[in-house]
Design a protein around this motif. Structure first.
Motif, PDB file in Angstrom:
ATOM      1  N   UNK A  25      -5.353   8.000  10.968  1.00 48.73           N
ATOM      2  CA  UNK A  25      -5.084   6.926  10.017  1.00 48.73           C
ATOM      3  C   UNK A  25      -5.675   5.577  10.377  1.00 48.73           C
ATOM      4  N   UNK A  26      -6.565   5.526  11.355  1.00 46.30           N
ATOM      5  CA  UNK A  26      -7.090   4.241  11.820  1.00 46.30           C
ATOM      6  C   UNK A  26      -7.947   3.538  10.757  1.00 46.30           C
ATOM      7  N   UNK A  27      -8.750   4.286  10.038  1.00 44.58           N
ATOM      8  CA  UNK A  27      -9.643   3.677   9.054  1.00 44.58           C
ATOM      9  C   UNK A  27      -8.854   2.989   7.944  1.00 44.58           C
ATOM     10  N   UNK A  28      -7.839   3.690   7.417  1.00 43.97           N
ATOM     11  CA  UNK A  28      -7.016   3.096   6.366  1.00 43.97           C
ATOM     12  C   UNK A  28      -6.279   1.874   6.881  1.00 43.97           C
ATOM     13  N   UNK A  77       0.838  -1.196   0.000  1.00 42.06           N
ATOM     14  CA  UNK A  77       0.000   0.000   0.000  1.00 42.06           C
ATOM     15  C   UNK A  77       0.879   1.255   0.000  1.00 42.06           C
ATOM     16  N   UNK A  78       0.418   2.278  -0.678  1.00 39.02           N
ATOM     17  CA  UNK A  78       1.081   3.579  -0.624  1.00 39.02           C
ATOM     18  C   UNK A  78       0.635   4.290   0.645  1.00 39.02           C
ATOM     19  N   UNK A  79       1.543   5.040   1.252  1.00 37.60           N
ATOM     20  CA  UNK A  79       1.178   5.841   2.419  1.00 37.60           C
ATOM     21  C   UNK A  79      -0.058   6.673   2.089  1.00 37.60           C
ATOM     22  N   UNK A  80      -1.105   6.636   2.913  1.00 36.94           N
ATOM     23  CA  UNK A  80      -2.333   7.376   2.620  1.00 36.94           C
ATOM     24  C   UNK A  80      -2.069   8.850   2.312  1.00 36.94           C
ATOM     25  N   UNK A  81      -2.918   9.411   1.448  1.00 39.25           N
ATOM     26  CA  UNK A  81      -2.703  10.779   0.975  1.00 39.25           C
ATOM     27  C   UNK A  81      -2.710  11.800   2.106  1.00 39.25           C
ATOM     28  N   UNK A  82      -3.610  11.655   3.067  1.00 40.12           N
ATOM     29  CA  UNK A  82      -3.672  12.655   4.134  1.00 40.12           C
ATOM     30  C   UNK A  82      -2.372  12.688   4.938  1.00 40.12           C
ATOM     31  N   UNK A  83      -1.696  11.547   5.026  1.00 37.42           N
ATOM     32  CA  UNK A  83      -0.417  11.481   5.736  1.00 37.42           C
ATOM     33  C   UNK A  83       0.667  12.171   4.918  1.00 37.42           C
ATOM     34  N   UNK A 118      -7.801  -5.900   6.948  1.00 36.60           N
ATOM     35  CA  UNK A 118      -8.802  -6.769   6.318  1.00 36.60           C
ATOM     36  C   UNK A 118      -8.229  -7.407   5.062  1.00 36.60           C
ATOM     37  N   UNK A 119      -7.532  -6.614   4.263  1.00 38.06           N
ATOM     38  CA  UNK A 119      -6.937  -7.119   3.027  1.00 38.06           C
ATOM     39  C   UNK A 119      -5.853  -8.149   3.316  1.00 38.06           C
ATOM     40  N   UNK A 120      -5.010  -7.877   4.298  1.00 36.74           N
ATOM     41  CA  UNK A 120      -3.953  -8.834   4.658  1.00 36.74           C
ATOM     42  C   UNK A 120      -4.548 -10.150   5.139  1.00 36.74           C
ATOM     43  N   UNK A 121      -5.619 -10.073   5.924  1.00 40.16           N
ATOM     44  CA  UNK A 121      -6.251 -11.295   6.421  1.00 40.16           C
ATOM     45  C   UNK A 121      -6.762 -12.141   5.254  1.00 40.16           C
ATOM     46  N   UNK A 122      -7.384 -11.505   4.276  1.00 41.20           N
ATOM     47  CA  UNK A 122      -7.883 -12.226   3.111  1.00 41.20           C
ATOM     48  C   UNK A 122      -6.741 -12.885   2.341  1.00 41.20           C
ATOM     49  N   UNK A 123      -5.648 -12.142   2.178  1.00 44.77           N
ATOM     50  CA  UNK A 123      -4.497 -12.682   1.455  1.00 44.77           C
ATOM     51  C   UNK A 123      -3.876 -13.842   2.235  1.00 44.77           C
ATOM     52  N   UNK A 171       6.625   1.334  15.763  1.00 44.17           N
ATOM     53  CA  UNK A 171       6.822   2.363  14.750  1.00 44.17           C
ATOM     54  C   UNK A 171       5.678   2.416  13.762  1.00 44.17           C
ATOM     55  N   UNK A 172       5.921   3.096  12.669  1.00 42.87           N
ATOM     56  CA  UNK A 172       4.862   3.412  11.710  1.00 42.87           C
ATOM     57  C   UNK A 172       4.988   2.648  10.403  1.00 42.87           C
ATOM     58  N   UNK A 173       6.093   1.924  10.222  1.00 40.04           N
ATOM     59  CA  UNK A 173       6.392   1.324   8.924  1.00 40.04           C
ATOM     60  C   UNK A 173       5.348   0.332   8.448  1.00 40.04           C
ATOM     61  N   UNK A 174       4.959  -0.599   9.291  1.00 43.29           N
ATOM     62  CA  UNK A 174       4.139  -1.725   8.843  1.00 43.29           C
ATOM     63  C   UNK A 174       2.645  -1.393   8.840  1.00 43.29           C
ATOM     64  N   UNK A 175       2.111  -1.009   9.991  1.00 40.99           N
ATOM     65  CA  UNK A 175       0.665  -0.798  10.097  1.00 40.99           C
ATOM     66  C   UNK A 175       0.195   0.431   9.332  1.00 40.99           C
ATOM     67  N   UNK A 176       1.066   1.440   9.203  1.00 37.96           N
ATOM     68  CA  UNK A 176       0.667   2.685   8.544  1.00 37.96           C
ATOM     69  C   UNK A 176       1.245   2.817   7.139  1.00 37.96           C
ATOM     70  N   UNK A 177       1.876   1.741   6.634  1.00 38.83           N
ATOM     71  CA  UNK A 177       2.467   1.745   5.285  1.00 38.83           C
ATOM     72  C   UNK A 177       3.428   2.918   5.101  1.00 38.83           C
TER      73      UNK A 177
END
Length: 396
Positions: A290-293, A49-55, A299-304, A239-245
Motif C-alpha cells: 500500500x505504499x504507492x497509494x 479516501x476510501x480504503x484502497x481496493x487491493x486492501x 501529496x494530496x494532503x500537502x497540497x490541501x 496503526x493503519x487508520x490514518x496513513x492507510x485510510x
C-alpha cells in the motif's frame, strides 16, 4: 418505574472515575452537525479516501478462504513480521514474535500501555494540546494526568525545560504524540533528543503515539524509540487508520521491549482476545503493497494543507504551518469569541463544523481544529463561509 428513579439507580452504581470523565468534545459537535443539512465538516479526523481496493479485496479473500477463526492473541505472525519490517524504515528494530502486538486500533494500544505500567497515584505527563482520550484513559487506570502545555510561540512543540518543570517524585511516564493531533506540530531529532535527556535523567517511561508518522510533509518523521537510549524506555503506538485510510477497520499495533509487550498482551488476551481476523489480512496487504497509494494521499494532503493555511491567513485567522497530520489549528483570538463560542456559532450560522481547541486541553483555548482531510472543493467552500462569518462578527 419512572425515568427519574431509573436514572437515580443507574448513577448510584456507576464508577466514580467514569462519572468524572466528560464526553468527547469532538463527538458533541460531530453529532450536532449530523442533524443538519448542507454542513461542511472539518471536525472529525478521518481521511476522505476510501480504503484502497487491493486492501479491501484481501479482506474479502480471507473470508472466501474461511479465515474466520480467532488468530493468535498477538495477531497473525505474518502481520507482526510485516509491522516489524515496516518500522525499520523509522530506524527502530523489534522482534515480531514477542515485541509487537496487533490491537483494536491505536486507541486500544494507548489503553494497554497505560494499564500495563501505571499504578494508582502515578503521574503521567501529557503534552497538550492533545488527542481527547489521553487524560481520561490515565484517570481510568488510577493515574494522575499532568498537563505539559505547549503554545504557538514554540509552534506547539514541547521543550525539555517544560517537561522537567512538571516532574515530581510521583512522575512515572510521559505521553507524547508527534505529528500532533490537533496542532499538526512535529519535532525534529535535536528537539526530541533534548526531551530524551530529561526522560533519562528522571528515569521515566515514554508512550509515543506515532499514528501520524507517515503524514509528515516537510521533514522525515523521527521515531522516539530511535533516539539514543530511548528504545528500552518507549512503548510505540501506531496503526493503519490514518496513513492507510482504514479508520473503520479498527486496527493498530504496539511495539515495545518484551517485558512491556508481554504485559500488554496479557491485558489484551482478557479484554479483546485478538483483533479482527479479516481486518488483519487487510492490514497485511496494506503494509506490504500500500505504499504507492499512501504516498499519493500524502501529496494530496500537502497540497490541501498549503491551500487551507494560506486561505485561513488571508481571511484574518493566524495559523502556523502544520508539519504533519491533517489538521490546521488557527487562532481565533482576534474574533473576541471563545473557541467554544466560535465553533458553535460557525456551525449554526454558516454550517461549517470545526472543533473548539479547548477540548484538547491546556493551550487549546483560543484556537479551533480544522481537518483538511476533505476535498479541495469542500475546503474552498468552507473558507468562503468562514470568511463570511468572520466579516459579520468583525462588524459588530
Amino acid at each position: 418505574m419512572t425515568s427519574f428513579h431509573k436514572n437515580k439507580i443507574a448513577i448510584g452504581k456507576l464508577s466514580n472515575a467514569v462519572q468524572r470523565i466528560k464526553p468527547s468534545g469532538i463527538r458533541r459537535f460531530f453529532d450536532l452537525a449530523s442533524t443538519m443539512d448542507d454542513v461542511i465538516s472539518l471536525g472529525v479526523g478521518e481521511p476522505d479516501f476510501t480504503t484502497p481496493w487491493n486492501v479491501r479485496e484481501a479482506s474479502i479473500a480471507s473470508l472466501e478462504r474461511g479465515f474466520t477463526s480467532y488468530t493468535a492473541n498477538a495477531g497473525i505472525l505474518e502481520l507482526r513480521i510485516a509491522v516489524a519490517n515496516y518500522l525499520k524504515k523509522f530506524k527502530t528494530d523489534y522482534n515480531p514474535e514477542n515485541e509487537v502486538v496487533i490491537t483494536v486500533g491505536a486507541s486500544e494500544g494507548i489503553d494497554l500501555a497505560l494499564r500495563a505500567i501505571i499504578n494508582p497515584g502515578d503521574e503521567v505527563l501529557i503534552v497538550e494540546p492533545c488527542f481527547v482520550s489521553y487524560a481520561p484513559l490515565v484517570s481510568l487506570v488510577g493515574g494522575v494526568p499532568i498537563s505539559v502545555p505547549t503554545s504557538i510561540d514554540y509552534e506547539f512543540k514541547v521543550s525539555a525545560a517544560s517537561v522537567e518543570d512538571k516532574i515530581t517524585p510521583k512522575t512515572k511516564a510521559i505521553l507524547i504524540s508527534f505529528p500532533n493531533n490537533p496542532t499538526g506540530a512535529v519535532m525534529g531529532k535535536d528537539e526530541l533528543e533534548a526531551v530524551a535527556q530529561v526522560v533519562k535523567k528522571h528515569d521515566l517511561l515514554v508512550i509515543s503515539d506515532e499514528i501520524y508518522a507517515e503524514l509528515s510533509y516537510d521533514n522525515k518523521h523521527v521515531s522516539f524509540p530511535a533516539i539514543e537510549s530511548m528504545w528500552e524506555r518507549t512503548i510505540l503506538i501506531s496503526g493503519f487508520s490514518k496513513a492507510f485510510a482504514m479508520t473503520g477497520w479498527r486496527l493498530g499495533y504496539v511495539a515495545a521491549p518484551e517485558p512491556y509487550a508481554k504485559a500488554m498482551l496479557k491485558i489484551h488476551q482478557y479484554a479483546m482476545m485478538c483483533a479482527s481476523t479479516m481486518a488483519q489480512y487487510a492490514a497485511l496487504e496494506a503494509i506490504i503493497n500500500g505504499q504507492e497509494e499512501m504516498e499519493e494521499m500524502v501529496v494530496s494532503y500537502r497540497q490541501r494543507r498549503n491551500f487551507f493555511v494560506k486561505s485561513l491567513r488571508e481571511i484574518g485567522l493566524d495559523c502556523h504551518l502544520p508539519g504533519g497530520a491533517f489538521y490546521a489549528f488557527p487562532s481565533i483570538v482576534s474574533t473576541g469569541l471563545s473557541s467554544e463560542e466560535f465553533a458553535e456559532q460557525l456551525l449554526m450560522e454558516e454550517k461549517v463544523a470545526v472543533v473548539p481547541g479547548s477540548v484538547f486541553g491546556s493551550g487549546g483555548e483560543g484556537h479551533i481544529r480544522c481537518s483538511y482531510a476533505t476535498s479541495m472543493e469542500q475546503l474552498e467552500e468552507a473558507i468562503t463561509r468562514m470568511n463570511k462569518f468572520i466579516q459579520k462578527h468583525a462588524s459588530k
